[in-house]
Design a protein around this motif. Sequence first.
Motif, PDB file in Angstrom:
ATOM      1  N   PHE A  70       0.928  -1.115  -0.012  1.00  0.00           N
ATOM      2  CA  PHE A  70      -0.048  -0.039   0.040  1.00  0.00           C
ATOM      3  C   PHE A  70       0.704   1.239  -0.110  1.00  0.00           C
ATOM      4  O   PHE A  70       0.680   2.063  -0.798  1.00  0.00           O
ATOM      5  CB  PHE A  70      -0.887   0.044   1.458  1.00  0.00           C
ATOM      6  N   SER A 129     -11.484   4.044  -4.360  1.00  0.00           N
ATOM      7  CA  SER A 129     -10.198   4.744  -4.471  1.00  0.00           C
ATOM      8  C   SER A 129      -9.412   3.785  -5.622  1.00  0.00           C
ATOM      9  O   SER A 129      -9.408   2.685  -5.637  1.00  0.00           O
ATOM     10  CB  SER A 129      -9.570   5.032  -3.369  1.00  0.00           C
ATOM     11  N   ASP A 148      -7.081   1.189  -5.056  1.00  0.00           N
ATOM     12  CA  ASP A 148      -6.275   2.157  -3.758  1.00  0.00           C
ATOM     13  C   ASP A 148      -5.070   2.376  -4.171  1.00  0.00           C
ATOM     14  O   ASP A 148      -4.623   3.269  -5.167  1.00  0.00           O
ATOM     15  CB  ASP A 148      -6.356   0.771  -2.561  1.00  0.00           C
ATOM     16  N   TRP A 165      -8.322   8.995  -6.664  1.00  0.00           N
ATOM     17  CA  TRP A 165      -8.489   9.019  -5.242  1.00  0.00           C
ATOM     18  C   TRP A 165      -9.352  10.529  -5.002  1.00  0.00           C
ATOM     19  O   TRP A 165      -9.135  11.313  -5.811  1.00  0.00           O
ATOM     20  CB  TRP A 165      -7.443   9.161  -4.270  1.00  0.00           C
ATOM     21  N   GLU A 166     -10.371  10.515  -4.255  1.00  0.00           N
ATOM     22  CA  GLU A 166     -10.972  11.771  -4.031  1.00  0.00           C
ATOM     23  C   GLU A 166     -10.179  12.965  -3.562  1.00  0.00           C
ATOM     24  O   GLU A 166     -10.540  14.139  -3.695  1.00  0.00           O
ATOM     25  CB  GLU A 166     -12.338  11.518  -2.754  1.00  0.00           C
TER      26      GLU A 166
ATOM     27  N   HIS B  65     -23.731  12.477  -3.306  1.00  0.00           N
ATOM     28  CA  HIS B  65     -23.204  11.042  -3.413  1.00  0.00           C
ATOM     29  C   HIS B  65     -24.151  10.005  -3.119  1.00  0.00           C
ATOM     30  O   HIS B  65     -24.620   9.299  -4.001  1.00  0.00           O
ATOM     31  CB  HIS B  65     -22.135  10.978  -2.283  1.00  0.00           C
ATOM     32  N   PHE B 101     -21.926  -2.390  -5.527  1.00  0.00           N
ATOM     33  CA  PHE B 101     -21.567  -1.229  -5.345  1.00  0.00           C
ATOM     34  C   PHE B 101     -22.483   0.068  -5.232  1.00  0.00           C
ATOM     35  O   PHE B 101     -22.543   0.511  -3.994  1.00  0.00           O
ATOM     36  CB  PHE B 101     -20.618  -0.780  -6.634  1.00  0.00           C
ATOM     37  N   ILE B 156      -7.845   1.356   7.176  1.00  0.00           N
ATOM     38  CA  ILE B 156      -8.488   1.030   5.995  1.00  0.00           C
ATOM     39  C   ILE B 156      -7.781   1.641   4.812  1.00  0.00           C
ATOM     40  O   ILE B 156      -7.247   2.883   4.688  1.00  0.00           O
ATOM     41  CB  ILE B 156      -9.932   1.644   6.016  1.00  0.00           C
ATOM     42  N   GLN B 157      -7.258   0.830   3.841  1.00  0.00           N
ATOM     43  CA  GLN B 157      -6.432   1.268   2.556  1.00  0.00           C
ATOM     44  C   GLN B 157      -7.415   1.593   1.487  1.00  0.00           C
ATOM     45  O   GLN B 157      -7.425   0.544   0.722  1.00  0.00           O
ATOM     46  CB  GLN B 157      -5.245   0.124   2.491  1.00  0.00           C
ATOM     47  N   GLY B 158      -7.664   2.571   1.180  1.00  0.00           N
ATOM     48  CA  GLY B 158      -8.571   3.255   0.180  1.00  0.00           C
ATOM     49  C   GLY B 158      -9.706   3.765   0.782  1.00  0.00           C
ATOM     50  O   GLY B 158      -9.740   4.070   1.877  1.00  0.00           O
ATOM     51  N   SER B 159     -10.940   3.384   0.160  1.00  0.00           N
ATOM     52  CA  SER B 159     -11.993   4.014   0.524  1.00  0.00           C
ATOM     53  C   SER B 159     -12.967   2.613   1.078  1.00  0.00           C
ATOM     54  O   SER B 159     -12.602   1.396   0.897  1.00  0.00           O
ATOM     55  CB  SER B 159     -12.997   4.266  -0.620  1.00  0.00           C
ATOM     56  N   ASN B 180     -14.677  -0.098  -0.068  1.00  0.00           N
ATOM     57  CA  ASN B 180     -15.503   0.633  -0.944  1.00  0.00           C
ATOM     58  C   ASN B 180     -16.974   0.747  -0.491  1.00  0.00           C
ATOM     59  O   ASN B 180     -17.299   1.156   0.420  1.00  0.00           O
ATOM     60  CB  ASN B 180     -15.479   0.075  -2.222  1.00  0.00           C
ATOM     61  N   TRP B 197     -14.637   7.131   3.729  1.00  0.00           N
ATOM     62  CA  TRP B 197     -14.414   7.637   2.240  1.00  0.00           C
ATOM     63  C   TRP B 197     -13.761   8.991   2.507  1.00  0.00           C
ATOM     64  O   TRP B 197     -14.233   9.743   3.688  1.00  0.00           O
ATOM     65  CB  TRP B 197     -15.556   7.689   1.438  1.00  0.00           C
ATOM     66  N   GLU B 198     -13.068   9.697   1.566  1.00  0.00           N
ATOM     67  CA  GLU B 198     -12.473  10.697   1.860  1.00  0.00           C
ATOM     68  C   GLU B 198     -13.733  11.948   1.779  1.00  0.00           C
ATOM     69  O   GLU B 198     -13.668  13.136   2.353  1.00  0.00           O
ATOM     70  CB  GLU B 198     -11.308  11.147   0.928  1.00  0.00           C
ATOM     71  N   HIS B 199     -14.650  11.677   0.858  1.00  0.00           N
ATOM     72  CA  HIS B 199     -15.563  12.581   0.648  1.00  0.00           C
ATOM     73  C   HIS B 199     -16.258  12.829   1.967  1.00  0.00           C
ATOM     74  O   HIS B 199     -17.054  13.900   2.345  1.00  0.00           O
ATOM     75  CB  HIS B 199     -16.483  12.341  -0.418  1.00  0.00           C
ATOM     76  N   TYR B 202     -13.291  15.361   3.834  1.00  0.00           N
ATOM     77  CA  TYR B 202     -12.087  15.882   3.285  1.00  0.00           C
ATOM     78  C   TYR B 202     -12.412  17.457   3.214  1.00  0.00           C
ATOM     79  O   TYR B 202     -11.566  18.061   3.491  1.00  0.00           O
ATOM     80  CB  TYR B 202     -11.747  15.750   1.936  1.00  0.00           C
ATOM     81  N   GLN B 206      -9.502  17.823   5.470  1.00  0.00           N
ATOM     82  CA  GLN B 206      -8.448  17.425   4.448  1.00  0.00           C
ATOM     83  C   GLN B 206      -7.775  15.955   4.760  1.00  0.00           C
ATOM     84  O   GLN B 206      -8.421  15.171   5.207  1.00  0.00           O
ATOM     85  CB  GLN B 206      -7.461  18.487   4.370  1.00  0.00           C
ATOM     86  N   ASN B 207      -6.554  16.044   4.972  1.00  0.00           N
ATOM     87  CA  ASN B 207      -5.701  14.755   5.080  1.00  0.00           C
ATOM     88  C   ASN B 207      -5.686  14.153   6.391  1.00  0.00           C
ATOM     89  O   ASN B 207      -5.132  13.128   6.680  1.00  0.00           O
ATOM     90  CB  ASN B 207      -4.307  14.725   4.618  1.00  0.00           C
TER      91      ASN B 207
END
Lengths: 212, 231
Positions: A70, A129, A148, A165-166, B65, B101, B156-159, B180, B197-199, B202, B206-207
């Motif tokens: 990752f 992502s 990812d 990614w968002e 969303h 999804f 969590i790696q990703g969404s 996801n 999820w980042e949405h 964010y 932010q990060n």
Amino acid sequence: MSVGTFSLPALPYAYDALEPSISAQIMELHHSKHHQAYVTNLNSALKTYATAIAANDVPSQIALQAAIKFNGGGHINHSLFWENLSPSSSPDADSASAPALTAEIANTWGSLEKFQEAMVKALLGIQGSGWGWLVKDGNALRIVTTKDQDPVVGGEVPIFGIDMWEHAYYLQYLNGKAAYVENIWKVINWKTAEQRFKGDRDDAFKILKASL
Amino acid sequence: MSSSLLRTTPVLRAGLRARAAKPLAAMATTSFTRGKATLPDLPYDYGALEPYISGQIMELHHSKHHQTYVNGFNAAVEALGDAQAKGDSKAAAAQAPLLNFHGGGHVNHSLFWENLAPNGKGGGGEPDGQLLTAIKQDFGSFENFKKQTNTALAGIQGSGWAWLVKDKSSGNLGLVTRANQDPVTGNLEPLLGIDAWEHAYYLQYQNRKAEYFSAIWDVINWGTVAKRFAK
Ligand SMILES: [Fe+2]
Ligand SMILES: [Fe+2]
């Protein structure tokens, strides 16, 4: 066993150089925070991994592989991404800077526009992502998407990647990712893409070795 | 997968029009009169979760969303019906990832809105009664549960999502993450979901996602979680 320490590569342009396609605020957070976090976490995972190897601790080595994939993937992908973007005012952002590549694209998809349509469809179809890549697989060009931070490391040569990614677009485009994808074509670095197309894997990944 | 969701998720059922009360499996095999999923109303105003979650985030998250998942789910259900009508198994199978999804996105967000509430008006504080007893039994303490949840969210790696779940056969509580929009299905009953999820954060954080994961406890609706637990 000693391991190298990766560092964040400098951007080849200023944070605001990709405006208005990508805002300076996005670029700064994306590079100095997100990419930095992948680098930091990769170094930490590799250090622990080296200890596990020295101790013949196979269960720990296996447990660390997800973090290496990752964060290593995040470092590789972003390093390739920055280099395959360019300010739109530069001649590098003109597809005329990639005569051999665009000829092969036309050969494969019929035209540059048709390729872009196919790429956009792939990018907007990503569930969650991930990234979209134009890759050279042997002599053939293909569009692939990865989830990812999975990197393209299966033997294909990444020509250019687009971060879906968002965090790559949300502060500017909100939920409007189609507009982000439309505008990113204005800042693709076709000169870099041509070099990667004509070269080999080592060329595409040389930025990584430089950051060791 | 989606058919069992329709049967087991009251929030989703509430989001379907009355004529669509039939489970999806039955619709897909016996009928082309399909009901449409609709966006459920939020049980509070967009600004009601401030300062923990901004009004701008809530409005985009719900009206854009979640709406996109509802639309995508309806489109996939319709495409599935068309494929069924033509006896086109390949086209039907191609809808599976889209059903998962978008159907998952609809189910997850519907559960999420209901397990949040304005701070001091149902949101925040601590669970009590049998739910608290179960949390203490399965996680040691409420503090420990929160810590484990935040660790799961950060990992969590990703969404994706983190869920407090109840194992339907043993009754035990557990923590799971899902990538996801994969919904919680099968033997696990989702009690509390947190959108990673980042949405979801964010525009405000932010990060700095750890700050979002820390703030969200101030708007968790333990009443909803207790009701799901008691079911
Ligand atoms: Fe990124
Ligand atoms: Fe969400």
